[in-house]
Scaffold this motif. Structure first.
Motif, PDB file in Angstrom:
ATOM      1  N   TYR A  70       0.747  -1.152   0.005  1.00 11.62           N
ATOM      2  CA  TYR A  70       0.146  -0.033  -0.010  1.00 11.62           C
ATOM      3  C   TYR A  70       1.020   1.200   0.096  1.00 11.62           C
ATOM      4  O   TYR A  70       1.881   1.380   0.438  1.00 11.62           O
ATOM      5  N   SER A  71       0.273   2.289  -0.563  1.00 12.77           N
ATOM      6  CA  SER A  71       0.869   3.623  -0.392  1.00 12.77           C
ATOM      7  C   SER A  71      -0.156   4.165   0.714  1.00 12.77           C
ATOM      8  O   SER A  71      -1.406   4.265   0.501  1.00 12.77           O
ATOM      9  N   ILE A  72       0.391   4.934   1.779  1.00 12.67           N
ATOM     10  CA  ILE A  72      -0.546   5.628   2.876  1.00 12.67           C
ATOM     11  C   ILE A  72      -0.146   7.062   2.694  1.00 12.67           C
ATOM     12  O   ILE A  72       0.863   7.459   2.807  1.00 12.67           O
ATOM     13  N   ASP A  73      -1.475   7.711   2.714  1.00 13.05           N
ATOM     14  CA  ASP A  73      -1.298   9.049   2.818  1.00 13.05           C
ATOM     15  C   ASP A  73      -1.982   9.630   4.108  1.00 13.05           C
ATOM     16  O   ASP A  73      -3.154   9.281   4.319  1.00 13.05           O
ATOM     17  N   ILE A  74      -1.469  10.598   4.910  1.00  8.54           N
ATOM     18  CA  ILE A  74      -2.086  11.148   5.752  1.00  8.54           C
ATOM     19  C   ILE A  74      -2.384  12.670   5.521  1.00  8.54           C
ATOM     20  O   ILE A  74      -1.637  13.301   5.109  1.00  8.54           O
ATOM     21  N   VAL A  75      -3.702  12.903   5.561  1.00 11.64           N
ATOM     22  CA  VAL A  75      -4.489  13.983   4.737  1.00 11.64           C
ATOM     23  C   VAL A  75      -5.054  14.863   5.867  1.00 11.64           C
ATOM     24  O   VAL A  75      -5.712  14.400   6.577  1.00 11.64           O
ATOM     25  N   GLN A  76      -4.753  16.110   6.053  1.00 13.00           N
ATOM     26  CA  GLN A  76      -5.813  16.937   6.872  1.00 13.00           C
ATOM     27  C   GLN A  76      -6.103  18.230   5.743  1.00 13.00           C
ATOM     28  O   GLN A  76      -5.108  18.803   5.300  1.00 13.00           O
ATOM     29  N   SER A  77      -7.380  18.733   6.085  1.00 17.85           N
ATOM     30  CA  SER A  77      -7.685  19.803   5.084  1.00 17.85           C
ATOM     31  C   SER A  77      -7.333  19.582   3.677  1.00 17.85           C
ATOM     32  O   SER A  77      -7.205  20.652   2.997  1.00 17.85           O
ATOM     33  N   GLY A  78      -7.541  18.325   2.993  1.00 15.22           N
ATOM     34  CA  GLY A  78      -7.402  18.083   1.789  1.00 15.22           C
ATOM     35  C   GLY A  78      -5.816  18.243   1.302  1.00 15.22           C
ATOM     36  O   GLY A  78      -5.444  18.004   0.329  1.00 15.22           O
ATOM     37  N   ILE A  79      -4.921  18.395   2.469  1.00 19.93           N
ATOM     38  CA  ILE A  79      -3.594  18.365   1.996  1.00 19.93           C
ATOM     39  C   ILE A  79      -2.827  17.274   2.383  1.00 19.93           C
ATOM     40  O   ILE A  79      -3.001  16.876   3.490  1.00 19.93           O
ATOM     41  N   VAL A  80      -1.980  16.710   1.776  1.00 19.34           N
ATOM     42  CA  VAL A  80      -1.178  15.254   2.161  1.00 19.34           C
ATOM     43  C   VAL A  80      -0.101  15.889   3.050  1.00 19.34           C
ATOM     44  O   VAL A  80       0.851  16.716   2.461  1.00 19.34           O
ATOM     45  N   VAL A  81      -0.079  15.571   4.226  1.00 18.54           N
ATOM     46  CA  VAL A  81       0.973  15.960   5.184  1.00 18.54           C
ATOM     47  C   VAL A  81       1.922  14.764   5.628  1.00 18.54           C
ATOM     48  O   VAL A  81       3.168  15.305   5.996  1.00 18.54           O
ATOM     49  N   TYR A  82       1.639  13.621   5.374  1.00 21.75           N
ATOM     50  CA  TYR A  82       2.854  12.695   5.422  1.00 21.75           C
ATOM     51  C   TYR A  82       2.381  11.681   4.357  1.00 21.75           C
ATOM     52  O   TYR A  82       1.202  11.203   4.347  1.00 21.75           O
ATOM     53  N   SER A  83       3.402  11.079   3.768  1.00 21.44           N
ATOM     54  CA  SER A  83       3.100   9.657   3.056  1.00 21.44           C
ATOM     55  C   SER A  83       4.395   8.603   3.265  1.00 21.44           C
ATOM     56  O   SER A  83       5.220   8.932   3.512  1.00 21.44           O
ATOM     57  N   VAL A  84       3.838   7.479   3.201  1.00 22.33           N
ATOM     58  CA  VAL A  84       4.796   6.319   3.436  1.00 22.33           C
ATOM     59  C   VAL A  84       4.055   5.059   2.669  1.00 22.33           C
ATOM     60  O   VAL A  84       3.122   4.934   2.375  1.00 22.33           O
ATOM     61  N   ASP A  85       5.107   4.302   1.928  1.00 20.42           N
ATOM     62  CA  ASP A  85       5.022   3.063   1.348  1.00 20.42           C
ATOM     63  C   ASP A  85       5.074   1.936   2.141  1.00 20.42           C
ATOM     64  O   ASP A  85       6.197   1.987   2.924  1.00 20.42           O
ATOM     65  N   VAL A  86       4.318   0.986   2.175  1.00 21.07           N
ATOM     66  CA  VAL A  86       4.170  -0.038   2.991  1.00 21.07           C
ATOM     67  C   VAL A  86       4.103  -1.401   2.161  1.00 21.07           C
ATOM     68  O   VAL A  86       3.185  -1.504   1.319  1.00 21.07           O
ATOM     69  N   ASP A  87       5.060  -2.161   2.503  1.00 12.70           N
ATOM     70  CA  ASP A  87       5.185  -3.526   1.487  1.00 12.70           C
ATOM     71  C   ASP A  87       4.179  -4.585   2.338  1.00 12.70           C
ATOM     72  O   ASP A  87       3.911  -4.396   3.587  1.00 12.70           O
ATOM     73  N   ALA A  88       4.126  -5.560   1.788  1.00 12.11           N
ATOM     74  CA  ALA A  88       3.325  -6.917   2.176  1.00 12.11           C
ATOM     75  C   ALA A  88       3.857  -7.407   3.562  1.00 12.11           C
ATOM     76  O   ALA A  88       3.078  -7.890   4.232  1.00 12.11           O
ATOM     77  N   THR A  89       5.046  -7.276   3.945  1.00 14.54           N
ATOM     78  CA  THR A  89       5.685  -7.930   5.268  1.00 14.54           C
ATOM     79  C   THR A  89       5.466  -7.217   6.377  1.00 14.54           C
ATOM     80  O   THR A  89       6.093  -7.435   7.374  1.00 14.54           O
ATOM     81  N   THR A  90       5.025  -5.553   6.184  1.00 12.13           N
ATOM     82  CA  THR A  90       5.142  -4.863   7.245  1.00 12.13           C
ATOM     83  C   THR A  90       3.891  -5.042   8.135  1.00 12.13           C
ATOM     84  O   THR A  90       2.754  -5.260   7.697  1.00 12.13           O
ATOM     85  N   THR A  91       4.001  -5.205   9.386  1.00 13.33           N
ATOM     86  CA  THR A  91       2.939  -5.327  10.269  1.00 13.33           C
ATOM     87  C   THR A  91       2.461  -3.851  10.910  1.00 13.33           C
ATOM     88  O   THR A  91       1.375  -4.126  11.585  1.00 13.33           O
ATOM     89  N   SER A  92       3.419  -3.010  11.057  1.00 12.08           N
ATOM     90  CA  SER A  92       2.958  -1.996  11.651  1.00 12.08           C
ATOM     91  C   SER A  92       3.569  -0.652  11.050  1.00 12.08           C
ATOM     92  O   SER A  92       4.608  -1.095  10.604  1.00 12.08           O
ATOM     93  N   VAL A  93       2.978   0.465  11.183  1.00  8.78           N
ATOM     94  CA  VAL A  93       3.587   1.698  10.878  1.00  8.78           C
ATOM     95  C   VAL A  93       3.519   2.580  11.801  1.00  8.78           C
ATOM     96  O   VAL A  93       2.409   2.940  12.511  1.00  8.78           O
TER      97      VAL A  93
END
Length: 122
Positions: A70-93
Motif C-alpha cells: 500500500y501507499s499510505i497518505d495522511i491528509v488534513q484539510s485536503g493536503i497530504v501532510v505525510y506519506s509512506v509506502d508499506v510493503d506486504a511484510t510490514t505489520t505496523s507503521v
C-alpha cells in the motif's frame, strides 16, 4: 502533618499533569472510494478488494491480517501532510510524533482504481 500535606499536593500535581495525555486506540473503520472515475482500468473490478483490518494505538497503525503493498497518505484539510509506502511484510507503521489532531488516513493499492479511507486522531 506538613509531610502529609506536601505528599498529597505532590500526588495531585502528578495526577493533574498526566490527565491531559490522551492515548488513542481502537479499530479504524475504512470505506472505499474511487481514485479517478474517468480513468479506464481494464479489467475494471465491480467491487474493491477486501479492505484491510487496521488497529490504532497512539501513533502506531497495525495491520491485523496479511495485506498487499500500500501507499499510505495522511491528509488534513485536503493536503497530504505525510506519506509512506508499506510493503506486504510490514505489520505496523509508526507515524511521526509531530502529527497531532484529526487526519484522514488513505490507503492506495497499486494497479486498481480504488482506495480506502478512514479517520484517525493522533
Amino acid at each position: 502533618m506538613k509531610k502529609s500535606v506536601l505528599t498529597i499536593c505532590l500526588l495531585l500535581t502528578l495526577v493533574t499533569g498526566t490527565a491531559n495525555v490522551q492515548q488513542v486506540y481502537g479499530t479504524i473503520p475504512l470505506e472505499s472510494g474511487i481514485v479517478d472515475p474517468t480513468e479506464p482500468y481494464n479489467p475494471y473490478p465491480k467491487m474493491p478488494p477486501q479492505a484491510p483490518s487496521l488497529w490504532q494505538e497512539g501513533h502506531e497503525i497495525y495491520f491485523q491480517s496479511s495485506h498487499p503493498d500500500y501507499s499510505i497518505d495522511i491528509v488534513q484539510s485536503g493536503i497530504v501532510v505525510y506519506s509512506v509506502d508499506v510493503d506486504a511484510t510490514t505489520t505496523s507503521v509508526v507515524l511521526p510524533s509531530w502529527l497531532s489532531g484529526e487526519y484522514e488516513l488513505q490507503l492506495y493499492l497499486d494497479g486498481t482504481n480504488y482506495y480506502y479511507y478512514g479517520f484517525i486522531y493522533l
